[in-house]
Design a protein around this motif. Structure first.
Motif, PDB file in Angstrom:
ATOM      1  N   ASN A   1       7.259  10.743  -3.471  1.00  0.00           N
ATOM      2  CA  ASN A   1       5.901  11.121  -3.043  1.00  0.00           C
ATOM      3  C   ASN A   1       5.898  11.935  -1.751  1.00  0.00           C
ATOM      4  OD1 ASN A   1       4.999   9.656  -5.244  1.00  0.00           O
ATOM      5  ND2 ASN A   1       4.429   7.857  -4.050  1.00  0.00           N
ATOM      6  N   LEU A   2       6.905  12.756  -1.568  1.00  0.00           N
ATOM      7  CA  LEU A   2       6.992  13.565  -0.355  1.00  0.00           C
ATOM      8  C   LEU A   2       6.191  14.859  -0.520  1.00  0.00           C
ATOM      9  CD1 LEU A   2      10.807  13.057   0.200  1.00  0.00           C
ATOM     10  CD2 LEU A   2       8.994  12.071   1.607  1.00  0.00           C
ATOM     11  N   ASP A   3       5.725  15.400   0.608  1.00  0.00           N
ATOM     12  CA  ASP A   3       4.962  16.657   0.614  1.00  0.00           C
ATOM     13  C   ASP A   3       3.773  16.593  -0.330  1.00  0.00           C
ATOM     14  OD1 ASP A   3       6.791  17.834   2.430  1.00  0.00           O
ATOM     15  OD2 ASP A   3       8.145  18.275   0.772  1.00  0.00           O
ATOM     16  N   ASP A   4       3.163  15.439  -0.408  1.00  0.00           N
ATOM     17  CA  ASP A   4       2.053  15.206  -1.328  1.00  0.00           C
ATOM     18  C   ASP A   4       0.737  15.262  -0.558  1.00  0.00           C
ATOM     19  OD1 ASP A   4       0.120  14.077  -3.057  1.00  0.00           O
ATOM     20  OD2 ASP A   4       1.665  12.945  -4.126  1.00  0.00           O
ATOM     21  N   PRO A   5      -0.138  16.230  -0.885  1.00  0.00           N
ATOM     22  CA  PRO A   5      -1.391  16.346  -0.128  1.00  0.00           C
ATOM     23  C   PRO A   5      -2.278  15.108  -0.218  1.00  0.00           C
ATOM     24  CG  PRO A   5      -1.395  17.801  -2.045  1.00  0.00           C
ATOM     25  CD  PRO A   5      -0.001  17.291  -1.896  1.00  0.00           C
ATOM     26  N   LYS A   6      -2.157  14.322  -1.287  1.00  0.00           N
ATOM     27  CA  LYS A   6      -2.942  13.091  -1.374  1.00  0.00           C
ATOM     28  C   LYS A   6      -2.585  12.124  -0.254  1.00  0.00           C
ATOM     29  CE  LYS A   6      -4.805  12.093  -5.923  1.00  0.00           C
ATOM     30  NZ  LYS A   6      -4.843  11.075  -6.997  1.00  0.00           N
ATOM     31  N   ILE A   7      -1.341  12.220   0.215  1.00  0.00           N
ATOM     32  CA  ILE A   7      -0.878  11.367   1.308  1.00  0.00           C
ATOM     33  C   ILE A   7      -1.068  12.053   2.653  1.00  0.00           C
ATOM     34  CG2 ILE A   7       1.203  10.355   2.361  1.00  0.00           C
ATOM     35  CD1 ILE A   7       2.212   9.816  -0.493  1.00  0.00           C
ATOM     36  N   LEU A   8      -0.691  13.309   2.732  1.00  0.00           N
ATOM     37  CA  LEU A   8      -0.626  13.997   4.021  1.00  0.00           C
ATOM     38  C   LEU A   8      -1.994  14.399   4.561  1.00  0.00           C
ATOM     39  CD1 LEU A   8       2.480  16.290   3.437  1.00  0.00           C
ATOM     40  CD2 LEU A   8       2.375  14.202   4.799  1.00  0.00           C
ATOM     41  N   LEU A   9      -2.902  14.771   3.687  1.00  0.00           N
ATOM     42  CA  LEU A   9      -4.183  15.321   4.129  1.00  0.00           C
ATOM     43  C   LEU A   9      -5.123  14.211   4.570  1.00  0.00           C
ATOM     44  CD1 LEU A   9      -5.303  18.205   4.299  1.00  0.00           C
ATOM     45  CD2 LEU A   9      -6.359  17.836   2.070  1.00  0.00           C
ATOM     46  N   GLY A  10      -5.674  14.333   5.768  1.00  0.00           N
ATOM     47  CA  GLY A  10      -6.522  13.294   6.325  1.00  0.00           C
ATOM     48  C   GLY A  10      -7.904  13.233   5.693  1.00  0.00           C
ATOM     49  N   ALA A  11      -8.645  12.192   6.067  1.00  0.00           N
ATOM     50  CA  ALA A  11     -10.046  11.980   5.647  1.00  0.00           C
ATOM     51  C   ALA A  11     -10.207  11.860   4.143  1.00  0.00           C
ATOM     52  CB  ALA A  11     -10.953  13.087   6.194  1.00  0.00           C
ATOM     53  N   GLN A  12      -9.162  11.439   3.446  1.00  0.00           N
ATOM     54  CA  GLN A  12      -9.262  11.176   2.008  1.00  0.00           C
ATOM     55  C   GLN A  12      -9.141   9.677   1.759  1.00  0.00           C
ATOM     56  OE1 GLN A  12      -7.228  14.599  -0.445  1.00  0.00           O
ATOM     57  NE2 GLN A  12      -5.744  13.686   0.930  1.00  0.00           N
ATOM     58  N   TRP A  13      -9.742   8.894   2.604  1.00  0.00           N
ATOM     59  CA  TRP A  13      -9.526   7.456   2.586  1.00  0.00           C
ATOM     60  C   TRP A  13      -9.719   6.876   1.190  1.00  0.00           C
ATOM     61  CZ3 TRP A  13     -13.053   9.122   6.694  1.00  0.00           C
ATOM     62  CH2 TRP A  13     -12.336   9.481   7.848  1.00  0.00           C
ATOM     63  N   GLY A  14      -8.657   6.254   0.700  1.00  0.00           N
ATOM     64  CA  GLY A  14      -8.699   5.651  -0.621  1.00  0.00           C
ATOM     65  C   GLY A  14      -8.302   6.588  -1.746  1.00  0.00           C
ATOM     66  N   ALA A  15      -7.883   7.816  -1.443  1.00  0.00           N
ATOM     67  CA  ALA A  15      -7.551   8.788  -2.492  1.00  0.00           C
ATOM     68  C   ALA A  15      -6.391   8.322  -3.361  1.00  0.00           C
ATOM     69  CB  ALA A  15      -7.225  10.145  -1.877  1.00  0.00           C
ATOM     70  N   THR A  16      -5.470   7.575  -2.796  1.00  0.00           N
ATOM     71  CA  THR A  16      -4.317   7.097  -3.564  1.00  0.00           C
ATOM     72  C   THR A  16      -4.562   5.724  -4.184  1.00  0.00           C
ATOM     73  OG1 THR A  16      -3.381   6.218  -1.513  1.00  0.00           O
ATOM     74  CG2 THR A  16      -2.645   8.394  -2.195  1.00  0.00           C
ATOM     75  N   PHE A  17      -5.658   5.072  -3.802  1.00  0.00           N
ATOM     76  CA  PHE A  17      -5.947   3.741  -4.326  1.00  0.00           C
ATOM     77  C   PHE A  17      -6.242   3.816  -5.829  1.00  0.00           C
ATOM     78  CE2 PHE A  17      -7.170   1.037  -0.449  1.00  0.00           C
ATOM     79  CZ  PHE A  17      -6.376   1.788   0.405  1.00  0.00           C
ATOM     80  N   GLY A  18      -5.693   2.888  -6.576  1.00  0.00           N
ATOM     81  CA  GLY A  18      -5.948   2.832  -7.999  1.00  0.00           C
ATOM     82  C   GLY A  18      -5.047   3.713  -8.834  1.00  0.00           C
ATOM     83  N   ASP A  19      -4.195   4.510  -8.203  1.00  0.00           N
ATOM     84  CA  ASP A  19      -3.267   5.392  -8.914  1.00  0.00           C
ATOM     85  C   ASP A  19      -1.882   4.759  -8.875  1.00  0.00           C
ATOM     86  OD1 ASP A  19      -1.509   7.380  -9.757  1.00  0.00           O
ATOM     87  OD2 ASP A  19      -2.660   8.994  -8.842  1.00  0.00           O
ATOM     88  N   PRO A  20      -1.340   4.352 -10.027  1.00  0.00           N
ATOM     89  CA  PRO A  20      -0.056   3.642 -10.028  1.00  0.00           C
ATOM     90  C   PRO A  20       1.120   4.462  -9.506  1.00  0.00           C
ATOM     91  CG  PRO A  20      -0.744   4.183 -12.270  1.00  0.00           C
ATOM     92  CD  PRO A  20      -1.914   4.476 -11.373  1.00  0.00           C
ATOM     93  N   LYS A  21       0.929   5.745  -9.332  1.00  0.00           N
ATOM     94  CA  LYS A  21       1.984   6.544  -8.707  1.00  0.00           C
ATOM     95  C   LYS A  21       2.181   6.146  -7.246  1.00  0.00           C
ATOM     96  CE  LYS A  21       3.295  11.285  -7.498  1.00  0.00           C
ATOM     97  NZ  LYS A  21       2.907  12.718  -7.508  1.00  0.00           N
ATOM     98  N   TYR A  22       1.103   5.697  -6.618  1.00  0.00           N
ATOM     99  CA  TYR A  22       1.140   5.370  -5.191  1.00  0.00           C
ATOM    100  C   TYR A  22       0.859   3.895  -4.896  1.00  0.00           C
ATOM    101  CZ  TYR A  22      -0.055  10.391  -5.244  1.00  0.00           C
ATOM    102  OH  TYR A  22      -0.104  11.736  -5.503  1.00  0.00           O
TER     103      TYR A  22
ATOM    104  N   GLY B   1       1.035   0.070  -0.875  1.00  0.00           N
ATOM    105  CA  GLY B   1       1.757   1.328  -0.990  1.00  0.00           C
ATOM    106  C   GLY B   1       3.020   1.216  -1.821  1.00  0.00           C
ATOM    107  N   LYS B   2       3.186   2.151  -2.747  1.00  0.00           N
ATOM    108  CA  LYS B   2       4.367   2.217  -3.609  1.00  0.00           C
ATOM    109  C   LYS B   2       4.951   3.617  -3.474  1.00  0.00           C
ATOM    110  CE  LYS B   2       5.709   1.043  -8.363  1.00  0.00           C
ATOM    111  NZ  LYS B   2       5.184   0.729  -9.714  1.00  0.00           N
ATOM    112  N   GLY B   3       6.144   3.733  -2.948  1.00  0.00           N
ATOM    113  CA  GLY B   3       6.752   5.026  -2.665  1.00  0.00           C
ATOM    114  C   GLY B   3       7.319   5.023  -1.259  1.00  0.00           C
ATOM    115  N   LEU B   4       8.068   6.043  -0.909  1.00  0.00           N
ATOM    116  CA  LEU B   4       8.655   6.109   0.427  1.00  0.00           C
ATOM    117  C   LEU B   4       7.548   6.087   1.482  1.00  0.00           C
ATOM    118  CD1 LEU B   4      11.551   8.710  -0.022  1.00  0.00           C
ATOM    119  CD2 LEU B   4      11.709   6.221   0.136  1.00  0.00           C
ATOM    120  N   GLY B   5       7.690   5.203   2.437  1.00  0.00           N
ATOM    121  CA  GLY B   5       6.671   5.021   3.460  1.00  0.00           C
ATOM    122  C   GLY B   5       5.782   3.836   3.205  1.00  0.00           C
TER     123      GLY B   5
END
Length: 605
Positions: free
Chosen positions: A48-69, A91-95
């Motif tokens: 999950n590196l260089d992933d805008p869903k993780i890196l980009l701010g103010a997306q609170w909860g954007a990764t919630f509910g997605d089994p990739k993360y 959190g599931k993935g590096l970090g």
């Protein structure tokens, strides 16, 4: 960037770390910087590196509910929350969870950390905590331009200057935060110069883990601790590798078992890796007890139930679980004011423009943070009811003691919590202002801006548990937080909601909002407020205690060096070791545990 299976299966390493999350990557990084040891990290998720869903701010909860993360754990039906099943995002993935949290950097009061030492853990005190959290942080102060709009002052002694985790002040000055802080002061909460020096009682603006030098993107364990070492030949990281169990010697070494390696699942098949020196479990509060139990370490009844031979009987594994709960109070904001909230990002054209500005490294809403808060003792928030709440809590503790059913060590924890509750300088409740809509009864209307006061409990008396349901490492554990099983927790929570609602009655917050959206008219009496909490409160994802650092006779799982009782060289290093919940979000705690663990392994702590 990450290893292949052939690099790991059947191979031997000096250290094996199960879990490439917040603490796990911190440990690996620090050992690589200071030793010549070979290190294997097994991470269940994807890179999950260089992933805008993780890196980009103010997306609170954007990764919630997605089994990739997201591990997407589910609790058992909660008896005291109307039998609701609560989804527990991790959190599931590096970090790990540092890749999906709301990136608030916060620290507890001094007394909360010193309580860990009081419970029998030499060295785990405020001075140690401050040392390691300063080591991990590199803080960039507010600019002169920002200070025209922000109340973000700081003391240099409480902020790290050279650590790998970047913290700073969000760039977007919001009128909403100013309204919140000025109102909090009128309600008796002083504005603090700096909330990072062990006193958090009052209101203040916190820092967030954003990296200004990288277009204000998230600074987290993968960018700070994995990427700088990814090409080190001594560093091996295998992703999509689920830690199944620790391999323990058949014969004890003296009084204790020797950890010889780890069994893991990759691509549906089971493999082994071997350790020369130490094995560290760093899979978090909800997974670490499961890994121990599948290794034959835990309560005898649980191990027998799942068919795992008992190696080390430790009744405390999976027990003593504590967590913060939260609920929102949402408001529609005055449309005559040009508020900047995440609600604006629901407009596709506006969202597209904000991404364009982000790409140009210009001010945009993705630089916002959830970082303005208050912490209050109940004596300030509920002066007329505080005595009654304390009396009910005393009665609860005495009744539990008389019952003779308290697990070993819990009476001592309750005594400390009760002492803190009586101390009118220490916080019992928290609220954070979120620039956007985050409640669950109504639906936000297009074109409108909202604010949500997130109310968070701090020192719960309720205790839950996490245990393996079977010997299958891919089956999620049974998660029972037992929320509000101590009725005093619900009493304090109701007082928190009542106090926070008073913001809408006091200027300038009063004039800044049009109406309360949720809970609104549905929750006016004390019982209606409690019902709102029972129906809509959720975990704040701050669970701790399931591998508590306590003396063994007090249901401890690890000692003060984080070594699992009954073993020579098996450690647990994540927030699961925290024996008593703190009044803070747990990100800095996780980094602290990782930093301390690395020094312990190096023999310098």
């Amino acid at each position: 960037m990450v290893a292949q299976l052939n690099d790991v299966a059947g191979q031997t390493f000096d250290y094996i770390i199960v879990g490439g999350g917040t603490a796990g990557l911190t440990i690996a990084s620090r050992l690589l910087e200071t030793t010549d040891s070979s290190i294997l990290v097994l991470e269940a998720g994807q890179p999950n590196l260089d992933d805008p869903k993780i890196l980009l701010g103010a997306q609170w909860g954007a990764t919630f509910g997605d089994p990739k993360y997201d591990w997407l754990f589910e609790s058992t039906p909660q008896k005291y929350c109307n039998d609701r099943t609560i989804t527990w995002s991790r959190g599931k993935g590096l970090g790990g969870s540092s890749a999906m949290n709301f990136y608030l950097w916060s620290k507890p009061p001094t007394a909360d950390i010193n309580a860990w030492e009081e419970l029998g853990n030499p060295g785990w005190n405020w001075d140690t905590y401050l040392k390691y959290t300063l080591r991990t942080e590199q803080f960039t102060a507010a600019s002169e331009e920002q200070l025209k709009s922000y109340a973000h002052t700081h003391k240099a002694d409480f902020r790290g200057v050279s650590g790998p985790i970047k913290t700073t002040v969000p760039s977007e000055p919001l009128l909403l935060k100013k309204m919140f802080l000025e109102t909090a002061q009128k309600l008796g909460l002083p504005l603090l110069e700096d909330g990072y020096g062990g006193n958090i009682t009052g209101c203040w603006e916190g820092a967030v883990t954003l990296d200004r030098a990288a277009k204000w993107t998230r600074s987290y364990a993968a960018t700070a601790h994995y990427v700088p070492h990814k090409d080190n030949p001594k560093f091996t990281v295998l992703t999509e590798a689920v830690g199944a169990k620790v391999l323990l010697s058949d014969v004890k070494d003296g009084e204790d078992f020797l950890a010889t390696g780890v069994e893991f699942v990759h691509g549906g098949k089971t493999y082994k890796a071997h350790a020369r020196k130490e094995v560290v479990i760093s899979t978090g509060t909800l997974k670490s007890p499961q890994v121990l139990e599948l290794s034959g370490i835990g309560p005898r009844d649980i191990l027998e139930k799942i068919g795992v031979p008992v190696k080390v009987e430790l009744p405390g594994v999976g027990e003593n679980m504590q967590d913060h709960s939260y609920i929102g109070i949402s408001y529609e904001l005055d449309p005559k004011v040009a508020h900047k909230t995440t609600d604006l990002l629901r407009n596709p054209e506006f969202a597209k423009e904000q991404l364009r500005l982000h790409g140009l490294d210009q001010d945009n809403l993705h630089r916002m943070g959830v970082h303005t808060c208050y912490y209050s003792p109940i004596q300030v928030s509920s002066p007329n009811d505080a005595s009654s709440i304390i009396e009910r809590t005393e009665a609860f503790v005495e009744e539990k003691k008389r019952s003779g059913k308290l697990p070993p060590g819990l009476a001592e924890q309750y005594d400390i919590q009760l002492r803190m509750l009586k101390d009118d300088t220490l916080p019992d409740i928290e609220a954070v202002i979120l620039p956007g809509y985050l409640t669950f009864i109504s639906t936000p209307e297009a074109g409108k801006c909202y604010a949500t006061n997130l109310c968070v409990t701090q020192h719960p008396f309720s205790r839950g548990s996490v245990h393996a349901k079977s010997s299958d490492p891919l089956e999620p554990p049974e998660l029972d937080p037992n929320t509000f099983s101590a009725s005093v927790d619900l009493d304090i929570f109701a007082e928190l909601v009542k106090f926070t609602r008073r913001f809408a009655e006091v200027e300038p917050f009063k004039s800044g909002v049009v109406r309360e959206v949720d809970p609104g008219a549905t929750a006016q009496t004390d019982e209606e407020i409690k019902e709102y909490i029972r129906k809509y409160s959720n975990t704040c994802f701050h669970a701790c205690g399931t591998c508590s650092m306590l003396p063994r006779e007090k249901n401890g799982v690890v000692d003060s060096k984080l070594k699992v009782y009954g073993t020579k060289n098996l450690r647990v290093a994540d927030v699961s070791i925290v024996p008593l919940e703190t009044a803070a979000h747990t990100l800095a705690v996780a980094y602290c545990v990782g930093e301390y663990m690395a020094d312990i392994l190096r023999g310098v702590a």
